[in-house]
Design an enzyme around this catalytic site. Structure first.
Site, PDB file in Angstrom:
ATOM      1  N   LYS A   1       2.043  -4.157   6.368  1.00  0.00           N
ATOM      2  CA  LYS A   1       2.501  -4.038   4.974  1.00  0.00           C
ATOM      3  C   LYS A   1       4.017  -3.825   4.937  1.00  0.00           C
ATOM      4  O   LYS A   1       4.722  -4.438   4.136  1.00  0.00           O
ATOM      5  CB  LYS A   1       1.765  -2.896   4.267  1.00  0.00           C
ATOM      6  CG  LYS A   1       0.281  -3.141   4.104  1.00  0.00           C
ATOM      7  CD  LYS A   1      -0.001  -4.383   3.276  1.00  0.00           C
ATOM      8  CE  LYS A   1      -1.458  -4.754   3.229  1.00  0.00           C
ATOM      9  NZ  LYS A   1      -1.687  -6.088   2.666  1.00  0.00           N
TER      10      LYS A   1
ATOM     11  N   SER B   1       0.841  -1.200   0.000  1.00  0.00           N
ATOM     12  CA  SER B   1       0.000   0.000   0.000  1.00  0.00           C
ATOM     13  C   SER B   1       0.873   1.246   0.000  1.00  0.00           C
ATOM     14  O   SER B   1       1.977   1.254   0.572  1.00  0.00           O
ATOM     15  CB  SER B   1      -0.855  -0.021   1.273  1.00  0.00           C
ATOM     16  OG  SER B   1      -1.454   1.230   1.487  1.00  0.00           O
TER      17      SER B   1
ATOM     18  N   TYR C   1      -2.008  -1.724  10.801  1.00  0.00           N
ATOM     19  CA  TYR C   1      -2.250  -2.189   9.430  1.00  0.00           C
ATOM     20  C   TYR C   1      -1.060  -1.824   8.538  1.00  0.00           C
ATOM     21  O   TYR C   1      -0.525  -2.665   7.808  1.00  0.00           O
ATOM     22  CB  TYR C   1      -3.542  -1.563   8.864  1.00  0.00           C
ATOM     23  CG  TYR C   1      -3.652  -1.739   7.364  1.00  0.00           C
ATOM     24  CD1 TYR C   1      -3.960  -2.971   6.809  1.00  0.00           C
ATOM     25  CD2 TYR C   1      -3.422  -0.662   6.495  1.00  0.00           C
ATOM     26  CE1 TYR C   1      -4.027  -3.141   5.435  1.00  0.00           C
ATOM     27  CE2 TYR C   1      -3.490  -0.826   5.115  1.00  0.00           C
ATOM     28  CZ  TYR C   1      -3.796  -2.065   4.594  1.00  0.00           C
ATOM     29  OH  TYR C   1      -3.850  -2.229   3.223  1.00  0.00           O
TER      30      TYR C   1
HETATM   31  P1  NAD Z   1     -10.956  -7.542   0.848  1.00  0.00           P
HETATM   32  O1  NAD Z   1     -11.179  -7.591   2.316  1.00  0.00           O
HETATM   33  O2  NAD Z   1     -12.119  -7.270  -0.028  1.00  0.00           O
HETATM   34  O3  NAD Z   1     -10.292  -8.928   0.361  1.00  0.00           O
HETATM   35  C1  NAD Z   1      -9.469  -9.702   1.174  1.00  0.00           C
HETATM   36  C2  NAD Z   1      -9.960 -11.152   1.083  1.00  0.00           C
HETATM   37  O4  NAD Z   1      -9.106 -11.968   1.879  1.00  0.00           O
HETATM   38  C3  NAD Z   1     -11.384 -11.329   1.612  1.00  0.00           C
HETATM   39  O5  NAD Z   1     -12.152 -12.041   0.669  1.00  0.00           O
HETATM   40  C4  NAD Z   1     -11.201 -12.155   2.902  1.00  0.00           C
HETATM   41  O6  NAD Z   1     -12.283 -13.013   3.136  1.00  0.00           O
HETATM   42  C5  NAD Z   1      -9.905 -12.887   2.602  1.00  0.00           C
HETATM   43  N1  NAD Z   1      -9.141 -13.290   3.777  1.00  0.00           N
HETATM   44  C6  NAD Z   1      -8.755 -12.532   4.834  1.00  0.00           C
HETATM   45  N2  NAD Z   1      -8.059 -13.267   5.708  1.00  0.00           N
HETATM   46  C7  NAD Z   1      -7.981 -14.525   5.192  1.00  0.00           C
HETATM   47  C8  NAD Z   1      -7.388 -15.735   5.642  1.00  0.00           C
HETATM   48  N3  NAD Z   1      -6.761 -15.827   6.823  1.00  0.00           N
HETATM   49  N4  NAD Z   1      -7.494 -16.830   4.865  1.00  0.00           N
HETATM   50  C9  NAD Z   1      -8.154 -16.774   3.675  1.00  0.00           C
HETATM   51  N5  NAD Z   1      -8.744 -15.658   3.213  1.00  0.00           N
HETATM   52  C10 NAD Z   1      -8.656 -14.548   3.970  1.00  0.00           C
HETATM   53  O7  NAD Z   1      -9.779  -6.499   0.593  1.00  0.00           O
HETATM   54  P2  NAD Z   1      -9.271  -5.842  -0.761  1.00  0.00           P
HETATM   55  O8  NAD Z   1      -9.722  -4.433  -0.783  1.00  0.00           O
HETATM   56  O9  NAD Z   1      -9.590  -6.717  -1.899  1.00  0.00           O
HETATM   57  O10 NAD Z   1      -7.705  -5.817  -0.497  1.00  0.00           O
HETATM   58  C11 NAD Z   1      -6.880  -6.885  -0.892  1.00  0.00           C
HETATM   59  C12 NAD Z   1      -5.466  -6.646  -0.392  1.00  0.00           C
HETATM   60  O11 NAD Z   1      -5.001  -5.399  -0.902  1.00  0.00           O
HETATM   61  C13 NAD Z   1      -5.336  -6.554   1.131  1.00  0.00           C
HETATM   62  O12 NAD Z   1      -4.141  -7.192   1.518  1.00  0.00           O
HETATM   63  C14 NAD Z   1      -5.255  -5.066   1.385  1.00  0.00           C
HETATM   64  O13 NAD Z   1      -4.542  -4.780   2.565  1.00  0.00           O
HETATM   65  C15 NAD Z   1      -4.516  -4.590   0.160  1.00  0.00           C
HETATM   66  N6  NAD Z   1      -4.784  -3.175  -0.158  1.00  0.00           N
HETATM   67  C16 NAD Z   1      -6.082  -2.783  -0.353  1.00  0.00           C
HETATM   68  C17 NAD Z   1      -6.342  -1.442  -0.624  1.00  0.00           C
HETATM   69  C18 NAD Z   1      -7.757  -0.979  -0.836  1.00  0.00           C
HETATM   70  O14 NAD Z   1      -7.984   0.221  -0.855  1.00  0.00           O
HETATM   71  N7  NAD Z   1      -8.747  -1.840  -1.018  1.00  0.00           N
HETATM   72  C19 NAD Z   1      -5.292  -0.526  -0.700  1.00  0.00           C
HETATM   73  C20 NAD Z   1      -3.981  -0.969  -0.509  1.00  0.00           C
HETATM   74  C21 NAD Z   1      -3.744  -2.307  -0.240  1.00  0.00           C
HETATM   75  C1  UD1 Z   2      -7.097   4.926   3.588  1.00  0.00           C
HETATM   76  C2  UD1 Z   2      -6.142   4.448   4.653  1.00  0.00           C
HETATM   77  C3  UD1 Z   2      -4.910   3.839   3.986  1.00  0.00           C
HETATM   78  C4  UD1 Z   2      -5.330   2.724   3.035  1.00  0.00           C
HETATM   79  C5  UD1 Z   2      -6.323   3.292   2.019  1.00  0.00           C
HETATM   80  C6  UD1 Z   2      -6.852   2.201   1.122  1.00  0.00           C
HETATM   81  C7  UD1 Z   2      -6.487   5.882   6.611  1.00  0.00           C
HETATM   82  C8  UD1 Z   2      -5.921   6.981   7.429  1.00  0.00           C
HETATM   83  N1  UD1 Z   2      -5.776   5.548   5.525  1.00  0.00           N
HETATM   84  O1  UD1 Z   2      -6.447   5.911   2.809  1.00  0.00           O
HETATM   85  O2  UD1 Z   2      -4.045   3.305   4.966  1.00  0.00           O
HETATM   86  O3  UD1 Z   2      -4.212   2.201   2.352  1.00  0.00           O
HETATM   87  O4  UD1 Z   2      -7.441   3.865   2.723  1.00  0.00           O
HETATM   88  O5  UD1 Z   2      -7.647   2.767   0.122  1.00  0.00           O
HETATM   89  O6  UD1 Z   2      -7.522   5.310   6.923  1.00  0.00           O
HETATM   90  N2  UD1 Z   2     -13.053  11.151   3.457  1.00  0.00           N
HETATM   91  C9  UD1 Z   2     -14.076  12.024   3.691  1.00  0.00           C
HETATM   92  N3  UD1 Z   2     -15.284  11.518   4.100  1.00  0.00           N
HETATM   93  C10 UD1 Z   2     -15.501  10.176   4.285  1.00  0.00           C
HETATM   94  C11 UD1 Z   2     -14.418   9.274   4.020  1.00  0.00           C
HETATM   95  C12 UD1 Z   2     -13.204   9.799   3.618  1.00  0.00           C
HETATM   96  O7  UD1 Z   2     -13.939  13.233   3.555  1.00  0.00           O
HETATM   97  O8  UD1 Z   2     -16.612   9.781   4.662  1.00  0.00           O
HETATM   98  C13 UD1 Z   2     -11.749  11.700   2.994  1.00  0.00           C
HETATM   99  C14 UD1 Z   2     -10.597  11.333   3.881  1.00  0.00           C
HETATM  100  O9  UD1 Z   2     -10.467  12.248   4.925  1.00  0.00           O
HETATM  101  C15 UD1 Z   2      -9.440  11.394   2.891  1.00  0.00           C
HETATM  102  C16 UD1 Z   2     -10.072  11.009   1.552  1.00  0.00           C
HETATM  103  O10 UD1 Z   2     -11.474  11.144   1.736  1.00  0.00           O
HETATM  104  O11 UD1 Z   2      -9.003  12.713   2.799  1.00  0.00           O
HETATM  105  C17 UD1 Z   2      -9.764   9.588   1.144  1.00  0.00           C
HETATM  106  O12 UD1 Z   2     -10.053   8.736   2.239  1.00  0.00           O
HETATM  107  P1  UD1 Z   2     -10.012   7.151   2.169  1.00  0.00           P
HETATM  108  O13 UD1 Z   2     -10.866   6.676   1.052  1.00  0.00           O
HETATM  109  O14 UD1 Z   2     -10.293   6.641   3.535  1.00  0.00           O
HETATM  110  O15 UD1 Z   2      -8.512   6.824   1.731  1.00  0.00           O
HETATM  111  P2  UD1 Z   2      -7.105   7.249   2.388  1.00  0.00           P
HETATM  112  O16 UD1 Z   2      -7.276   8.079   3.578  1.00  0.00           O
HETATM  113  O17 UD1 Z   2      -6.277   7.792   1.302  1.00  0.00           O
END
Ligand code: NAD
Ligand code: UD1
Length: 347
Positions: free
Chosen positions: A152, A124, A148
């Site tokens: 990472k 991330s 969290y």
């Molecule tokens: P998500 O929660 O939708 O998907 C994660 C999946 O992993 C889920 O289906 C959950 O059931 C499964 N899971 C969790 N623990 C498990 C375990 N012990 N065994 C088997 N399955 C398990 O999340 P996502 O948004 O798809 O994110 C995927 C990855 O990307 C995560 O590692 C997250 O930290 C990373 N990531 C996500 C974002 C984001 O904004 N969505 C941003 C940066 C990084």
């Molecule tokens: C957040 C996480 C980051 C993670 C990422 C995944 C925090 C501090 N950071 O990032 O670790 O990797 O999600 O996508 O939680 N906002 C509003 N109103 C809302 C929700 C959000 O104004 O109801 C604003 C937030 O203040 C921020 C922006 O929208 O300025 C984006 O927020 P968000 O979607 O949570 O993402 P990040 O903060 O970038």
């Protein structure tokens, strides 16, 4: 390639499974459905038009994980499984460290047991902490603001050390802000999830589930005073994983880091206005105090992924909003409960 997709029923995982299948690869889903619905399997099969192999398994269980590797003998692993809620990780750090690290350890053991060599890790942009803009992969001053984020950072470090000592090849993929949904509207971010993040909160306001969007801070040093982030479409993000795994199969490099973002920033209010264009009505917003821990603005340097992987995010902010809205409209009560039509494989 046969690609084991950990967390393949989740938000980013399900889109990656679809893109893998459409690119001619063979995905194998392993998920315990702790944060996803099993019926996502039906949706994925509906999009790709054929059965997908899937296992219901907890990847913190090393013995089960090894059995799956010995049975499937995948060429590569894309590791999405983990918990991702920043606030919850502060309240329950042990749950986060255990799940996010033990899943990684089990997968590495499975790879070693079965001779699998290619590993792509979901990292991330949060690891850049307070680094200067734009965030580049050469940055060495990494940090985290939550347990969290530390899972990472630790995952990156552990995998780098393992790659240096073994023949395992690792892609560290630093996602910026993935949003949007598959254009079919069949998969997306679980529409009933608790909206910690901005796009699900906007979507909830658009459907009327939430009265008002609270915009956290309008006095930041940005053009309109609201925070700026690098939003990218989840289908573009899914495609980047395929490019990264293919790159690893062709290069003998122990570890390579790629930012996955567009290189462009969008403010909270700009995203709200784009969503208004997609849904066709105004969204009520109210300015609220800054959210603790938010940085004013950040975006990716996206050149390395373009130059090395030949990958650029193609879809616009308007596409991200239109696809999110389409998925919301098709799933007003979230994805269905129940079991998928297809049977799981047994580990
Ligand atoms: P998500 O929660 O939708 O998907 C994660 C999946 O992993 C889920 O289906 C959950 O059931 C499964 N899971 C969790 N623990 C498990 C375990 N012990 N065994 C088997 N399955 C398990 O999340 P996502 O948004 O798809 O994110 C995927 C990855 O990307 C995560 O590692 C997250 O930290 C990373 N990531 C996500 C974002 C984001 O904004 N969505 C941003 C940066 C990084
Ligand atoms: C957040 C996480 C980051 C993670 C990422 C995944 C925090 C501090 N950071 O990032 O670790 O990797 O999600 O996508 O939680 N906002 C509003 N109103 C809302 C929700 C959000 O104004 O109801 C604003 C937030 O203040 C921020 C922006 O929208 O300025 C984006 O927020 P968000 O979607 O949570 O993402 P990040 O903060 O970038």
């Amino acid at each position: 390639m046969k690609v084991l997709v950990s967390g393949g029923a989740g938000y980013i995982g399900s889109h990656t499974v679809v893109q893998l299948a459409e690119a001619g690869h063979e995905p194998v889903i392993v998920d315990n459905f702790s944060n996803s619905k099993p019926t996502v399997i039906d949706r994925v099969e509906q999009i790709i038009g054929h059965h997908v192999t899937w296992y219901r398994a907890d990847l913190t269980d090393r013995a089960v994980t090894e059995r799956i590797f010995l049975r499937e003998r995948p060429d590569a692993v894309i590791h999405f499984a983990g918990f991702k809620a920043v606030g919850e990780s502060v309240a329950e750090p042990l749950k986060y460290y255990e799940n996010n690290l033990n899943t990684t350890f089990s997968l590495i053991h499975g790879m070693q047991a079965s001779g699998c060599r290619l590993f792509a890790f979901s990292s991330s942009a949060t690891v850049y902490g307070m680094a200067p803009l734009p965030f580049t992969e050469e940055e060495t001053d990494l940090s985290a603001l939550s347990p969290y984020g530390y899972t990472k950072l630790a995952g990156e470090r552990i995998l780098t050390d393992i790659a240096a000592a073994t023949d395992i090849r690792v892609a560290l993929l630093r996602y910026f802000n993935p949003v949007g949904a598959h254009p079919s509207g069949l998969i997306g971010e679980n529409p009933l999830g608790i909206p910690n993040n901005l796009m699900p909160a906007i979507a909830n306001v658009a459907t009327g589930r939430q009265d008002m969007l609270h915009v956290f801070g309008n006095d930041y040093p940005t053009p309109d005073g609201t925070c700026v982030r690098d939003y990218l479409h989840v289908v573009d993000l899914a495609d980047a994983h395929i490019a990264a795994v293919e790159w690893l199969s062709e290069h003998d490099v122990a570890t390579r880091i790629w930012n996955l973002g567009t290189g462009r920033g969008t403010s909270v209010l700009e995203l709200v206005h784009a969503f208004e264009r997609a849904c066709g009505h105004k969204l009520p917003v109210e300015f609220a105090p800054r959210r603790p821990g938010d940085r004013d603005a950040y975006w990716a340097s996206a050149e390395r992924a373009r130059d090395e992987l030949g990958w650029v995010a193609k879809r616009s902010v308007d596409d991200m909003c239109a696809d999110t809205w389409h998925c919301q409209q098709g799933n007003p009560d979230g994805f269905p409960n129940g079991e998928p039509a297809s049977q799981p494989s047994q580990a």
